[in-house]
Design a protein around this motif. Structure first.
Motif, PDB file in Angstrom:
ATOM      1  N   LEU A  24       0.852  -1.021  -0.173  1.00 51.87           N
ATOM      2  CA  LEU A  24      -0.050   0.096  -0.020  1.00 51.87           C
ATOM      3  C   LEU A  24       0.775   1.097   0.220  1.00 51.87           C
ATOM      4  N   LEU A  25       1.808   1.282   1.031  1.00 53.28           N
ATOM      5  CA  LEU A  25       2.941   2.502   0.814  1.00 53.28           C
ATOM      6  C   LEU A  25       3.607   2.482  -0.374  1.00 53.28           C
ATOM      7  N   LEU A  26       3.984   1.460  -1.032  1.00 56.55           N
ATOM      8  CA  LEU A  26       4.701   1.799  -2.241  1.00 56.55           C
ATOM      9  C   LEU A  26       4.085   2.270  -3.526  1.00 56.55           C
ATOM     10  N   LYS A  27       2.494   1.712  -3.321  1.00 68.32           N
ATOM     11  CA  LYS A  27       1.714   2.284  -4.617  1.00 68.32           C
ATOM     12  C   LYS A  27       1.348   3.548  -4.118  1.00 68.32           C
ATOM     13  N   LEU A  28       1.009   3.913  -2.952  1.00 71.17           N
ATOM     14  CA  LEU A  28       0.974   5.422  -2.444  1.00 71.17           C
ATOM     15  C   LEU A  28       2.081   6.183  -2.849  1.00 71.17           C
ATOM     16  N   SER A  29       3.210   5.786  -2.570  1.00 63.12           N
ATOM     17  CA  SER A  29       4.449   6.727  -3.142  1.00 63.12           C
ATOM     18  C   SER A  29       4.699   6.899  -4.465  1.00 63.12           C
ATOM     19  N   ASN A  30       3.921   6.081  -5.328  1.00 66.32           N
ATOM     20  CA  ASN A  30       3.862   6.300  -6.914  1.00 66.32           C
ATOM     21  C   ASN A  30       2.853   6.777  -7.285  1.00 66.32           C
ATOM     22  N   GLY A  31       1.976   7.513  -6.356  1.00 68.54           N
ATOM     23  CA  GLY A  31       0.831   8.389  -6.808  1.00 68.54           C
ATOM     24  C   GLY A  31      -0.617   7.469  -6.839  1.00 68.54           C
ATOM     25  N   ASP A  32      -0.528   6.519  -6.499  1.00 68.60           N
ATOM     26  CA  ASP A  32      -1.846   5.711  -6.718  1.00 68.60           C
ATOM     27  C   ASP A  32      -3.067   6.152  -5.923  1.00 68.60           C
ATOM     28  N   GLN A  33      -4.152   6.566  -6.536  1.00 70.75           N
ATOM     29  CA  GLN A  33      -5.185   6.924  -5.963  1.00 70.75           C
ATOM     30  C   GLN A  33      -6.117   6.143  -5.032  1.00 70.75           C
ATOM     31  N   LEU A  34      -6.307   4.780  -5.632  1.00 70.91           N
ATOM     32  CA  LEU A  34      -6.620   3.683  -4.807  1.00 70.91           C
ATOM     33  C   LEU A  34      -6.122   3.531  -3.707  1.00 70.91           C
ATOM     34  N   ALA A  35      -4.709   3.612  -3.615  1.00 68.97           N
ATOM     35  CA  ALA A  35      -4.252   3.179  -2.448  1.00 68.97           C
ATOM     36  C   ALA A  35      -4.457   4.490  -1.584  1.00 68.97           C
ATOM     37  N   TYR A  36      -4.410   5.630  -1.875  1.00 73.24           N
ATOM     38  CA  TYR A  36      -4.659   6.880  -0.806  1.00 73.24           C
ATOM     39  C   TYR A  36      -5.996   6.457  -0.654  1.00 73.24           C
ATOM     40  N   GLY A  37      -7.014   6.145  -1.461  1.00 75.73           N
ATOM     41  CA  GLY A  37      -8.606   6.058  -0.870  1.00 75.73           C
ATOM     42  C   GLY A  37      -8.244   4.720   0.345  1.00 75.73           C
ATOM     43  N   VAL A  38      -7.428   3.939   0.014  1.00 72.88           N
ATOM     44  CA  VAL A  38      -7.678   2.797   1.050  1.00 72.88           C
ATOM     45  C   VAL A  38      -7.256   3.355   2.382  1.00 72.88           C
ATOM     46  N   ILE A  39      -6.009   3.985   2.305  1.00 68.70           N
ATOM     47  CA  ILE A  39      -5.744   4.555   3.355  1.00 68.70           C
ATOM     48  C   ILE A  39      -6.551   5.523   4.191  1.00 68.70           C
ATOM     49  N   PHE A  40      -7.295   6.289   3.380  1.00 70.18           N
ATOM     50  CA  PHE A  40      -8.051   7.417   3.878  1.00 70.18           C
ATOM     51  C   PHE A  40      -9.244   6.666   4.672  1.00 70.18           C
ATOM     52  N   ARG A  41      -9.918   5.397   4.095  1.00 69.28           N
ATOM     53  CA  ARG A  41     -11.145   4.719   4.625  1.00 69.28           C
ATOM     54  C   ARG A  41     -10.625   4.112   6.012  1.00 69.28           C
TER      55      ARG A  41
END
Length: 193
Positions: free
Chosen positions: A9-26
C-alpha cells in the motif's frame, strides 16, 4: 493489516496511486479524527486537522516509500498538525484577550473622564429641549411619541395617518440633529434618547 500488505500500500501510494490513497483514507480517517478530537476537544477543528493531514499525505505521497510503520507515521503527522493548530489557537486567544483588555482600558478611561454631575445632566436636558424646539413640529411630535411614549413606528404611523417610512425618516432626522447638538455628550446620548 499485515506488514506485507502495508508495504504494498505504501509503495503504491508513493507512486501516486489514488486507490491506495483511498484505502488509507478509509482505514485511518476515523482513527485520526478521534485522536485529534481527544486533544483538541473540538469536533470541527479536529475535522480540519485530519483534512490537512490527508491533504499533506497526497501532496507528499512520494515520501511514503521510506515509511516503515503506516499507523505510527499517520499518527505522527496528525500529532504535528494538532500542535500547529493548538499554537494557532493560542495566538488567536492571546490576540482576542489583548483586544478585550485594550477595550476595557479605553472604556475605563472614558468612564473616568465622564461628567455625571447634575450640572452636566441639566446641560444635556437643556440642549435636548432647545434642539427639539428648533425642529419642525411634526418631526418633534413623532420623535416624542417614539421616545417619550414608547410607541412603535407602525403605531405612530397609524395614529398620525402617515406612512411608516415617513415616521422612520422623521425619527432619523431628529436623531441626526440631536447627535450634532450633543456631540460632546455622546455616551449619554445613547442612554438618554
Amino acid at each position: 493489516m499485515s506488514t506485507l500488505k502495508e508495504r504494498e500500500l505504501l509503495l503504491k501510494l508513493s507512486n501516486g496511486d489514488q486507490l491506495a490513497y483511498g484505502v488509507i483514507f478509509r482505514l485511518y480517517y476515523n482513527r485520526l479524527f478521534y485522536f485529534a478530537r481527544h486533544y483538541l476537544n473540538d469536533h470541527e477543528v479536529a475535522q480540519d486537522v485530519v483534512q490537512d493531514v490527508f491533504s499533506d499525505i497526497w501532496e507528499d505521497h512520494h515520501k511514503f516509500s521510506k515509511v516503515r510503520n503506516l499507523s505510527s507515521w499517520l499518527h505522527t503527522l496528525c500529532k504535528n498538525q494538532c500542535l500547529k493548530k493548538i499554537d494557532h489557537i493560542k495566538v488567536m486567544q492571546k490576540h482576542e484577550r489583548s483586544l478585550k483588555y485594550r477595550e476595557l482600558l479605553i472604556a475605563q478611561g472614558a468612564l473616568r473622564d465622564l461628567d455625571t454631575s447634575p450640572v452636566a445632566f441639566n446641560e444635556i436636558s437643556e440642549i435636548i429641549d432647545k434642539t427639539l424646539r428648533q425642529i419642525p413640529k411634526q418631526t418633534r411630535l413623532i420623535f416624542e411619541m417614539s421616545r417619550n411614549e414608547n410607541k412603535k413606528n407602525r403605531e405612530i404611523a397609524k395614529e398620525l395617518n402617515i406612512s411608516q417610512k415617513t415616521v422612520e425618516a422623521n425619527i432619523s432626522k431628529a436623531l441626526k440633529l440631536l447627535r450634532k447638538s450633543l456631540h460632546h455628550y455622546l455616551p449619554f446620548l445613547l442612554f438618554l434618547i
